[in-house]
Each structure stands twice: as C-alpha cells, then as structure tokens.
Design a protein around this motif. Structure first.
Motif, PDB file in Angstrom:
ATOM      1  N   ILE A 106      38.907  78.465 162.141  1.00 39.46           N
ATOM      2  CA  ILE A 106      39.155  77.830 163.447  1.00 39.46           C
ATOM      3  C   ILE A 106      40.650  77.763 163.744  1.00 39.46           C
ATOM      4  CG2 ILE A 106      38.867  75.709 164.793  1.00 39.46           C
ATOM      5  CD1 ILE A 106      36.283  75.205 163.296  1.00 39.46           C
ATOM      6  N   CYS A 107      41.427  77.149 162.825  1.00 40.99           N
ATOM      7  CA  CYS A 107      42.865  76.979 163.082  1.00 40.99           C
ATOM      8  C   CYS A 107      43.714  78.112 162.504  1.00 40.99           C
ATOM      9  CB  CYS A 107      43.334  75.641 162.525  1.00 40.99           C
ATOM     10  SG  CYS A 107      43.182  75.504 160.737  1.00 40.99           S
ATOM     11  N   LYS A 108      43.112  79.027 161.703  1.00 42.59           N
ATOM     12  CA  LYS A 108      43.812  80.163 161.104  1.00 42.59           C
ATOM     13  C   LYS A 108      44.921  79.729 160.160  1.00 42.59           C
ATOM     14  CE  LYS A 108      41.223  82.729 163.704  1.00 42.59           C
ATOM     15  NZ  LYS A 108      40.039  83.386 163.108  1.00 42.59           N
ATOM     16  N   ASN A 109      44.784  78.541 159.557  1.00 41.18           N
ATOM     17  CA  ASN A 109      45.749  78.030 158.585  1.00 41.18           C
ATOM     18  C   ASN A 109      44.987  77.630 157.333  1.00 41.18           C
ATOM     19  OD1 ASN A 109      48.236  78.152 160.075  1.00 41.18           O
ATOM     20  ND2 ASN A 109      47.468  76.461 161.335  1.00 41.18           N
ATOM     21  N   PRO A 110      45.713  77.467 156.193  1.00 38.60           N
ATOM     22  CA  PRO A 110      45.041  77.002 154.985  1.00 38.60           C
ATOM     23  C   PRO A 110      44.325  75.669 155.237  1.00 38.60           C
ATOM     24  CG  PRO A 110      47.193  77.847 154.422  1.00 38.60           C
ATOM     25  CD  PRO A 110      47.135  77.840 155.907  1.00 38.60           C
ATOM     26  N   PHE A 111      43.263  75.493 154.486  1.00 37.98           N
ATOM     27  CA  PHE A 111      42.441  74.314 154.694  1.00 37.98           C
ATOM     28  C   PHE A 111      43.236  73.029 154.489  1.00 37.98           C
ATOM     29  CE2 PHE A 111      39.206  77.427 153.056  1.00 37.98           C
ATOM     30  CZ  PHE A 111      38.569  77.604 154.274  1.00 37.98           C
ATOM     31  N   ILE A 112      42.899  72.025 155.342  1.00 36.06           N
ATOM     32  CA  ILE A 112      43.375  70.652 155.144  1.00 36.06           C
ATOM     33  C   ILE A 112      42.135  69.769 155.102  1.00 36.06           C
ATOM     34  CG2 ILE A 112      44.688  68.739 156.139  1.00 36.06           C
ATOM     35  CD1 ILE A 112      46.506  70.792 157.432  1.00 36.06           C
ATOM     36  N   ASP A 113      41.948  69.035 153.999  1.00 37.64           N
ATOM     37  CA  ASP A 113      40.730  68.245 153.779  1.00 37.64           C
ATOM     38  C   ASP A 113      39.503  69.131 153.959  1.00 37.64           C
ATOM     39  OD1 ASP A 113      42.172  65.934 153.298  1.00 37.64           O
ATOM     40  OD2 ASP A 113      42.178  65.382 155.423  1.00 37.64           O
TER      41      ASP A 113
END
Length: 726
Positions: A20-27
């Motif tokens: 979705i955000c195209k970034n490494p996972f957060i939580d």
C-alpha cells in the motif's frame, strides 16, 4: 511517516515492503487465511475504513480489525534493524528501532525550547542552536527580575482571585445573614404571640383566683349574717331580762347598785352597738367596694392589662378588709364571752337580790319615800328603754338592709361567675385559634416547600422543552431544506422515468442488504446500483437497518441519486460514515451533498469521495460546507480532477474556519503542484485539530515535499504521507 530515510532502500528485501505505502512495514500485521498477506497496521486500517472492508487480495471475505494478527517477532526484529538516515541532522546508519530515541534525545536538529521558557521566552529551535541562543537570550539575563516579576504577577492574580472568592463568600454570608434575620423576625413574632397568649392565660388565672376570693368573701358574709342573727337573739334575750328586771324593781332594795349596774350594761351595750354600727358601715363600704370591683371586672373584659393592676390593688384591699373583718369577728366573739360572763354575774346577782329581798321587805316601809324617788327614776329608765327599743328596731332594719345587700352581692357573684365562664370560653376559643394558626403556619410552610419542589420540576421541564424545541426547529429546517432544495429544477428527469420508478422493484438488492451480518455496516461495493435502486438503499439500509456506515463503491450513481440521498441525510440521525467512490459523480451532485451537510448538527463524521469526476467547483462547494459543519472529521478526495486553485481555497478554510477536521486525503490528484505548497504548509501549522494528511502521487517537487516535512516538525504524532525524497 517519521522524519527519516532508509539507507539503500533499493537493497531492502521486497518481502519487507508494504504493497500500500511502498515502504518497509511499520507495525506489520497479517491477514487471515487463505490470503495471509502482510501490511502495515495503519495502511490496512485506513484502507478498510476509507475504501472497502473486503480482503485486498481475494475481495471476498469481509474483514475487521479483530481479524488482523501481529506478524512474527522475527520479521519485526528484521524491520527494527533496518538502517535509516535522519532527515533533520543527516546522521546515517541508525537502526530504525533506535530512531525514536535519536529524534528525542540525540538529534542536534531536534526542536527544543529555551531554558528561559519558564519565564516566558518564546524561542524554539534546533538543539545545536540552543547554547548560542542562551548566551544571547535577554530573558536569561533578566531571569532574576523576570522571575520576581512573574511571581509578583502570580501573587497579584492569586490576591485578585482571593478577593473575588472573599467577595463571593461575603455575599453568600450576607445572604445567609438575611435569611437568618428573616427567620429570627418570624420567630420573634411567634414568640410575641406566644407571650401574649401566656399573659392572657395568666390573667385568666388571676381572674379565677379573684373569683375564688369572692366566693370566700361570700362565705364570710354568710358567717357575718349568722353572727348578726345571734346578736339579735342576744338582744332579745337581753330585752326580756330587762323586762324581767323591770317587773322586779319593786322588790329591789339596792336601787342605786342596780342603777349603776344597769348604766354599766347600757354603756357596754352602747359600745357594742357602736361596734355593730361600725361593722355595718364597714359592710356597706365593702358592698360599695364590691360593686366597684364588679364594675372593674366588667371593664377588665375590655382592657385586660389595665384592669389587672386595679384587680391586684383591689385584692390587697380585700385582704386587708377581710383581715379587719376577722379581727372584728374575734372582737365580737370576745364581747359575747364578756356578755355571757356578765349575764352569769347578773344571774348570781339576781340570786343575791332574792336573798336580799327579804331584807328589803323589812326595809320597804322605811324606804317608801325612796321608792317614790325610784319610781321617778324608773320612769326615766322606761323612757330610755323605749329609746333602746327604737334603736334596736333601727338596728333590725339595718340588718335587713344588710341581708338584702348580701343577696344582691350573691346575685352579682353569680353574674361574675357567668362572666368568668364566658371569659374561660373565650380563652379556650383563643387557644384553639392559636392552634389553628400554628397548623395553618405549618401547612403554609409545607405548601411553600411543595411550591419550591414544583418550581424545580417546572424548571427541569422547561429545560427539556427547550431541548425538544431546538430539536424540532432543526428538524423543521431540515424539512424546509428538503422541500425547497432545487432538485427538480436542476434535474429534468423525464416523466416516464419517474412513472417507471414508482413501480420499480429489486428484490435481489433488498435481500443482499438484509443479509448483511451487522446493521452497523452496509457494504454495497460493486452491486451496480442505479437511480432506480437509490430509494431501496435509503429505505432498507438507512431507515430500516439504521446503519452507521454505508459503502457505495463501484456503482452507477448519478447526480439524481445523490440528490435523493442528500435529502434523506437531512433527517437521518444514525449514519456516521459515507463512502461514494468510483461513481463518476459531477460537481452538481457534490453541490447537493454539500448543502445537505451544511447543518451544524449533522451526525456524519467520515465522507470519502475518491475516484470521481470532481473538479475545482465541487471542492469549493465542499469547502464552503466545511466552514459550517462541526462534526465531519475524515475527508477523502483522492483521485479526482481538482487543481491548485481549489486546494488553496480548501487550505484557507481549514486554516481559519474549521476546528474539527482530523484527516484529509488528497493523494493521486495529478493536477496538484508546488503552487499549493505554501497554503498547505500554513494549514498544517495553524490548524490544531488536523492530525493526518495524505498527498502522495501528485505533481510535487522534492523541494515541495521537503517543505511539507519541515512543516510538521513542531507537531506531535502528525501523520504526513507522501513519496520518499530522493
């Protein structure tokens, strides 16, 4: 997004990147089977709330927050060890798990306050500029003076507050004093009434005592009458004795001795008569005094207080007179005893005379001449006796007069008794009146308390009525808006279409809505709903199920459908979330929706209008609605045809006119450029309620993105999402 960049982002394993955000996972969280796909917690929650509750991978199973499960600790440890670069100080190779500690404690570019902040220094800046500022800070140089001044101001404020509190307490104390004074006055009036009643009771008691004394006086008068009768009997006996002596005068030889004794007796009798005359006079005076007393008793009924004093004085006089009468009675008794003794002596003397008669017989012849002389003396004595008889008759008449007076006194006493009984009845009546007054006073107190309770109930009812009136007024306004909303004028719907709609039925749609598992969410994503179906949606989902969330993604709604839906929102009180994405809505539809949501008490909190054909005019309608609406907190307009012109207008409205909005989504609007950056920055900095702003996939330069990131430096927990800066 936190203020950092990933080191060698291209080398990060793709399995660690959120789709979705195209970034490494957060939580990171994982979807349930069979999909078992991993996303960021915020990304999946936002997607579920603003887009669809269906699974992103299979688009079949309905999801909720409870279905999301935390990813394994191994994956979390791998994500925490990723190296990042601080965008503020450019420090590199910081583990992501330590970045929060770095930005709060170690970063030289972190935002800090001046050490003189406690004395109102307004400076805020980077940590590496703090020492330079402190060395030149005018507040720090004046710390002692400013500290003293601030303390003085605080003391003055405290003194002012104390004065206000003292004045308030003084006013309350004065009110309480007034209430106490009023109560004391009422008690004083009641005490006066009670004292008057006690005085009246005392006066009645005194009257009763006076009546008892009068009765005693009547008894004494009877005793006196008896004594007078005895006296009359004695006088008659004495007259008989005198007659007897007169008949035997010829036989007395010692006339001189007899005459002397008779003279002495006469003198004594005269003294007794004088005493009787005095007693009679005293009795007459007593009768007159009694008459005056009864007159005073009659006046006493009119003026009780004055008569009390006179009656007290009269009582004293009566006591003295009674004592005098008692003394006189004792004296008369003593006189009677003396008379008895004298009569005994006379009897003895008569016996002696009989003895001496024999001697007198012998001397009679010798004393003829003397007898003649004695005859003359006897004649004179007879004349005196006649006079005595006349005087005794007068005494008898006087005694009869006294008896008549006594009878009159008895009658007067009876009248007084009747008057006293009447006074007693009046006293009882007054006591009953006082009891009635007390009962009435208690009833009045109870009535006052009841009135106060009724007033309190009326006040509460008035407040409830005011609330109902306000609600009715709002409902009337909503109905007026519904009635006068120019739907028919703006949309020339063919008569044939309306006629067809009246007979239209969609049983499949109704069954689908009825089968929704919960009445809170009705998800109609991709159900091909058109203008004919909108009434079914309103009646079944909004009115019957009273849903709180309505999702109308991927349907065939037009401006006409939105106008009908907007009219129903005017009277709806349950819907909190409305999502109408991917329906090709025009600005006219947005106008109807904006006018419906312009009510200040609207219950709708979330509005998502993504992937439609909304232009600048539509956003201006929505911005004007946001000036008035005070309940909408989430606003989604991603993937539309809005430009910098309407974005600038929206930013100014959010900055100056809206205090409740919390989340705005504008991503995938390709016509938004750097021209709007300054307006957006001012909006973020000056609006206190805004916490989330998404604007990726737009025509923003790196410099524009940097400005946006700098605008949130002074914000705490602000969620700004845009593309990473290269």
């Amino acid at each position: 997004m936190d203020n950092y960049e990933y080191m060698n982002k291209s080398s990060i394993n793709e399995d660690l990147i959120c789709e979705i955000c195209k970034n490494p996972f957060i939580d990171p969280v994982i979807l349930p089977s069979p999909c078992e796909q991993t996303f960021c917690l915020k990304c999946i929650q936002s997607n579920l709330e603003n887009h669809s509750n269906n699974c992103l991978k299979c688009n079949k199973k309905s999801l909720s927050n409870t279905d999301l499960k935390n990813e394994s600790p191994i994956l979390r440890n791998m994500l925490d060890k990723l190296l990042v670069k601080c965008c503020s100080c450019s420090e590199e190779n910081i583990q992501r798990s330590n970045f929060s500690e770095h930005i709060k404690q170690k970063c030289p570019k972190r935002i800090v306050h001046c050490s003189a902040n406690d004395i109102q220094c307004p400076w805020t800046g980077h940590f590496d500029e703090l020492n330079q500022h402190v060395n030149n800070c005018p507040y720090e140089e004046l710390r002692n003076f400013l500290t003293k001044l601030i303390n003085d101001v605080r003391r003055l404020d405290e003194l002012n507050q104390l004065q206000i509190n003292f004045q308030t307490l003084e006013n309350k104390f004065q009110q309480q004093q007034n209430q106490i004074q009023q109560i004391e006055n009422e008690n004083e009036i009641l005490n006066k009434q009670i004292n008057e009643m006690e005085k009246f009771e005392n006066e009645n008691q005194i009257l009763n005592e006076q009546i008892n004394k009068m009765k005693n006086f009547e008894i004494e008068l009877k005793d006196l009458n008896d004594f007078l009768q005895l006296t009359n009997i004695l006088i008659e006996n004495f007259e008989n004795k005198i007659k007897f002596l007169q008949e035997n005068l010829d036989e007395f030889n010692l006339i001189q001795i007899k005459n002397e004794t008779l003279n002495e007796l006469y003198q004594k009798e005269q003294i007794q008569n004088d005493s009787l005359n005095k007693q009679n006079q005293s009795l007459q005076e007593q009768v007159l005094q009694n008459k005056q007393e009864f007159e005073q008793l009659n006046q006493y009924c009119e003026q009780i207080q004055v008569d009390n004093q006179q009656l007290n004085q009269q009582c004293l006089l009566n006591n003295e007179e009674n004592n005098h009468l008692n003394e006189q009675n004792q004296y008369l008794q003593e006189q009677l005893l003396q008379d008895k003794q004298e009569f005994e002596r006379l009897n003895q003397y008569c016996e002696q005379i009989q003895v001496n008669n024999q001697q007198l017989d012998q001397q009679c012849l010798l004393n003829n001449e003397e007898n003649n002389h004695l005859n003359e003396q006897n004649q004179s004595l007879q004349e005196q006796l006649l006079q005595y008889k006349q005087e005794f008759e007068q005494l008898n008449q006087y005694c009869e007069q006294i008896q008549e007076n006594n009878q009159q006194l008895n009658q007067q006493c009876l009248l007084n008794n009747e008057e006293n009984n009447h006074l007693n009845e009046q006293n009882q009546y007054l006591q009953e009146q006082v009891l009635q007054y007390k009962q009435e006073f208690e009833q009045l107190n109870q009535h006052c308390e009841q009135i106060q309770a009724d007033n309190q109930q009326l006040i509460e009812q008035c407040s409830q009525y005011n609330i109902k009136i306000d609600q009715l007024t709002i409902n009337i306004k909503r109905l007026e808006t519904k009635l006068y909303q120019p739907i028919i004028q703006s949309h020339k719907i063919a008569d044939k279409k309306i006629a067809d709609k009246s007979n239209y039925q969609n049983n499949q749609l109704e069954e689908f809505i009825d089968k929704c598992q919960t009445s809170l969410i009705v998800n109609l994503n991709g159900q091909n709903i058109n203008d004919h179906d909108i009434d079914i949606v309103i009646n079944t989902a909004l009115i019957n199920k009273q849903c709180q969330s309505l999702i109308l993604w991927n349907n065939c709604l037009t401006s006409y459908s939105i106008s009908i839906l907007s009219s129903s929102l005017n009277i709806n009180t349950t819907l909190k979330k409305l999502s109408i994405s991917k329906n090709h809505l025009s600005d006219i539809a947005i106008k109807y929706l904006s006018e419906s949501l312009s009510f200040k008490n609207s219950t709708l909190k979330e509005l998502v209008l993504s992937s439609n054909e909304i232009t600048d005019q539509g956003l201006i309608y929505l911005s004007n609605m946001l000036k008035i609406n005070e309940t909408l907190v989430v606003f989604g307009l991603q993937d539309n045809k809005i430009t910098d012109k309407s974005i600038q207008y929206l930013s100014q409205v959010i900055q100056f006119n809206n205090k409740v909005i919390e989340e705005i989504s504008l991503y995938s609007n390709k016509l938004i450029t750097d021209i709007s950056i300054d307006y957006i920055v001012n909006m973020i900095r000056n609006n206190q309620s805004l916490k989330t702003f998404w604007i990726w996939d737009c025509q923003l330069s790196e410099q524009g993105k940097y400005k946006l990131q700098q605008s949130i430096q002074s914000k705490i927990d602000f969620d700004l999402q845009l593309e990473s800066i290269d």
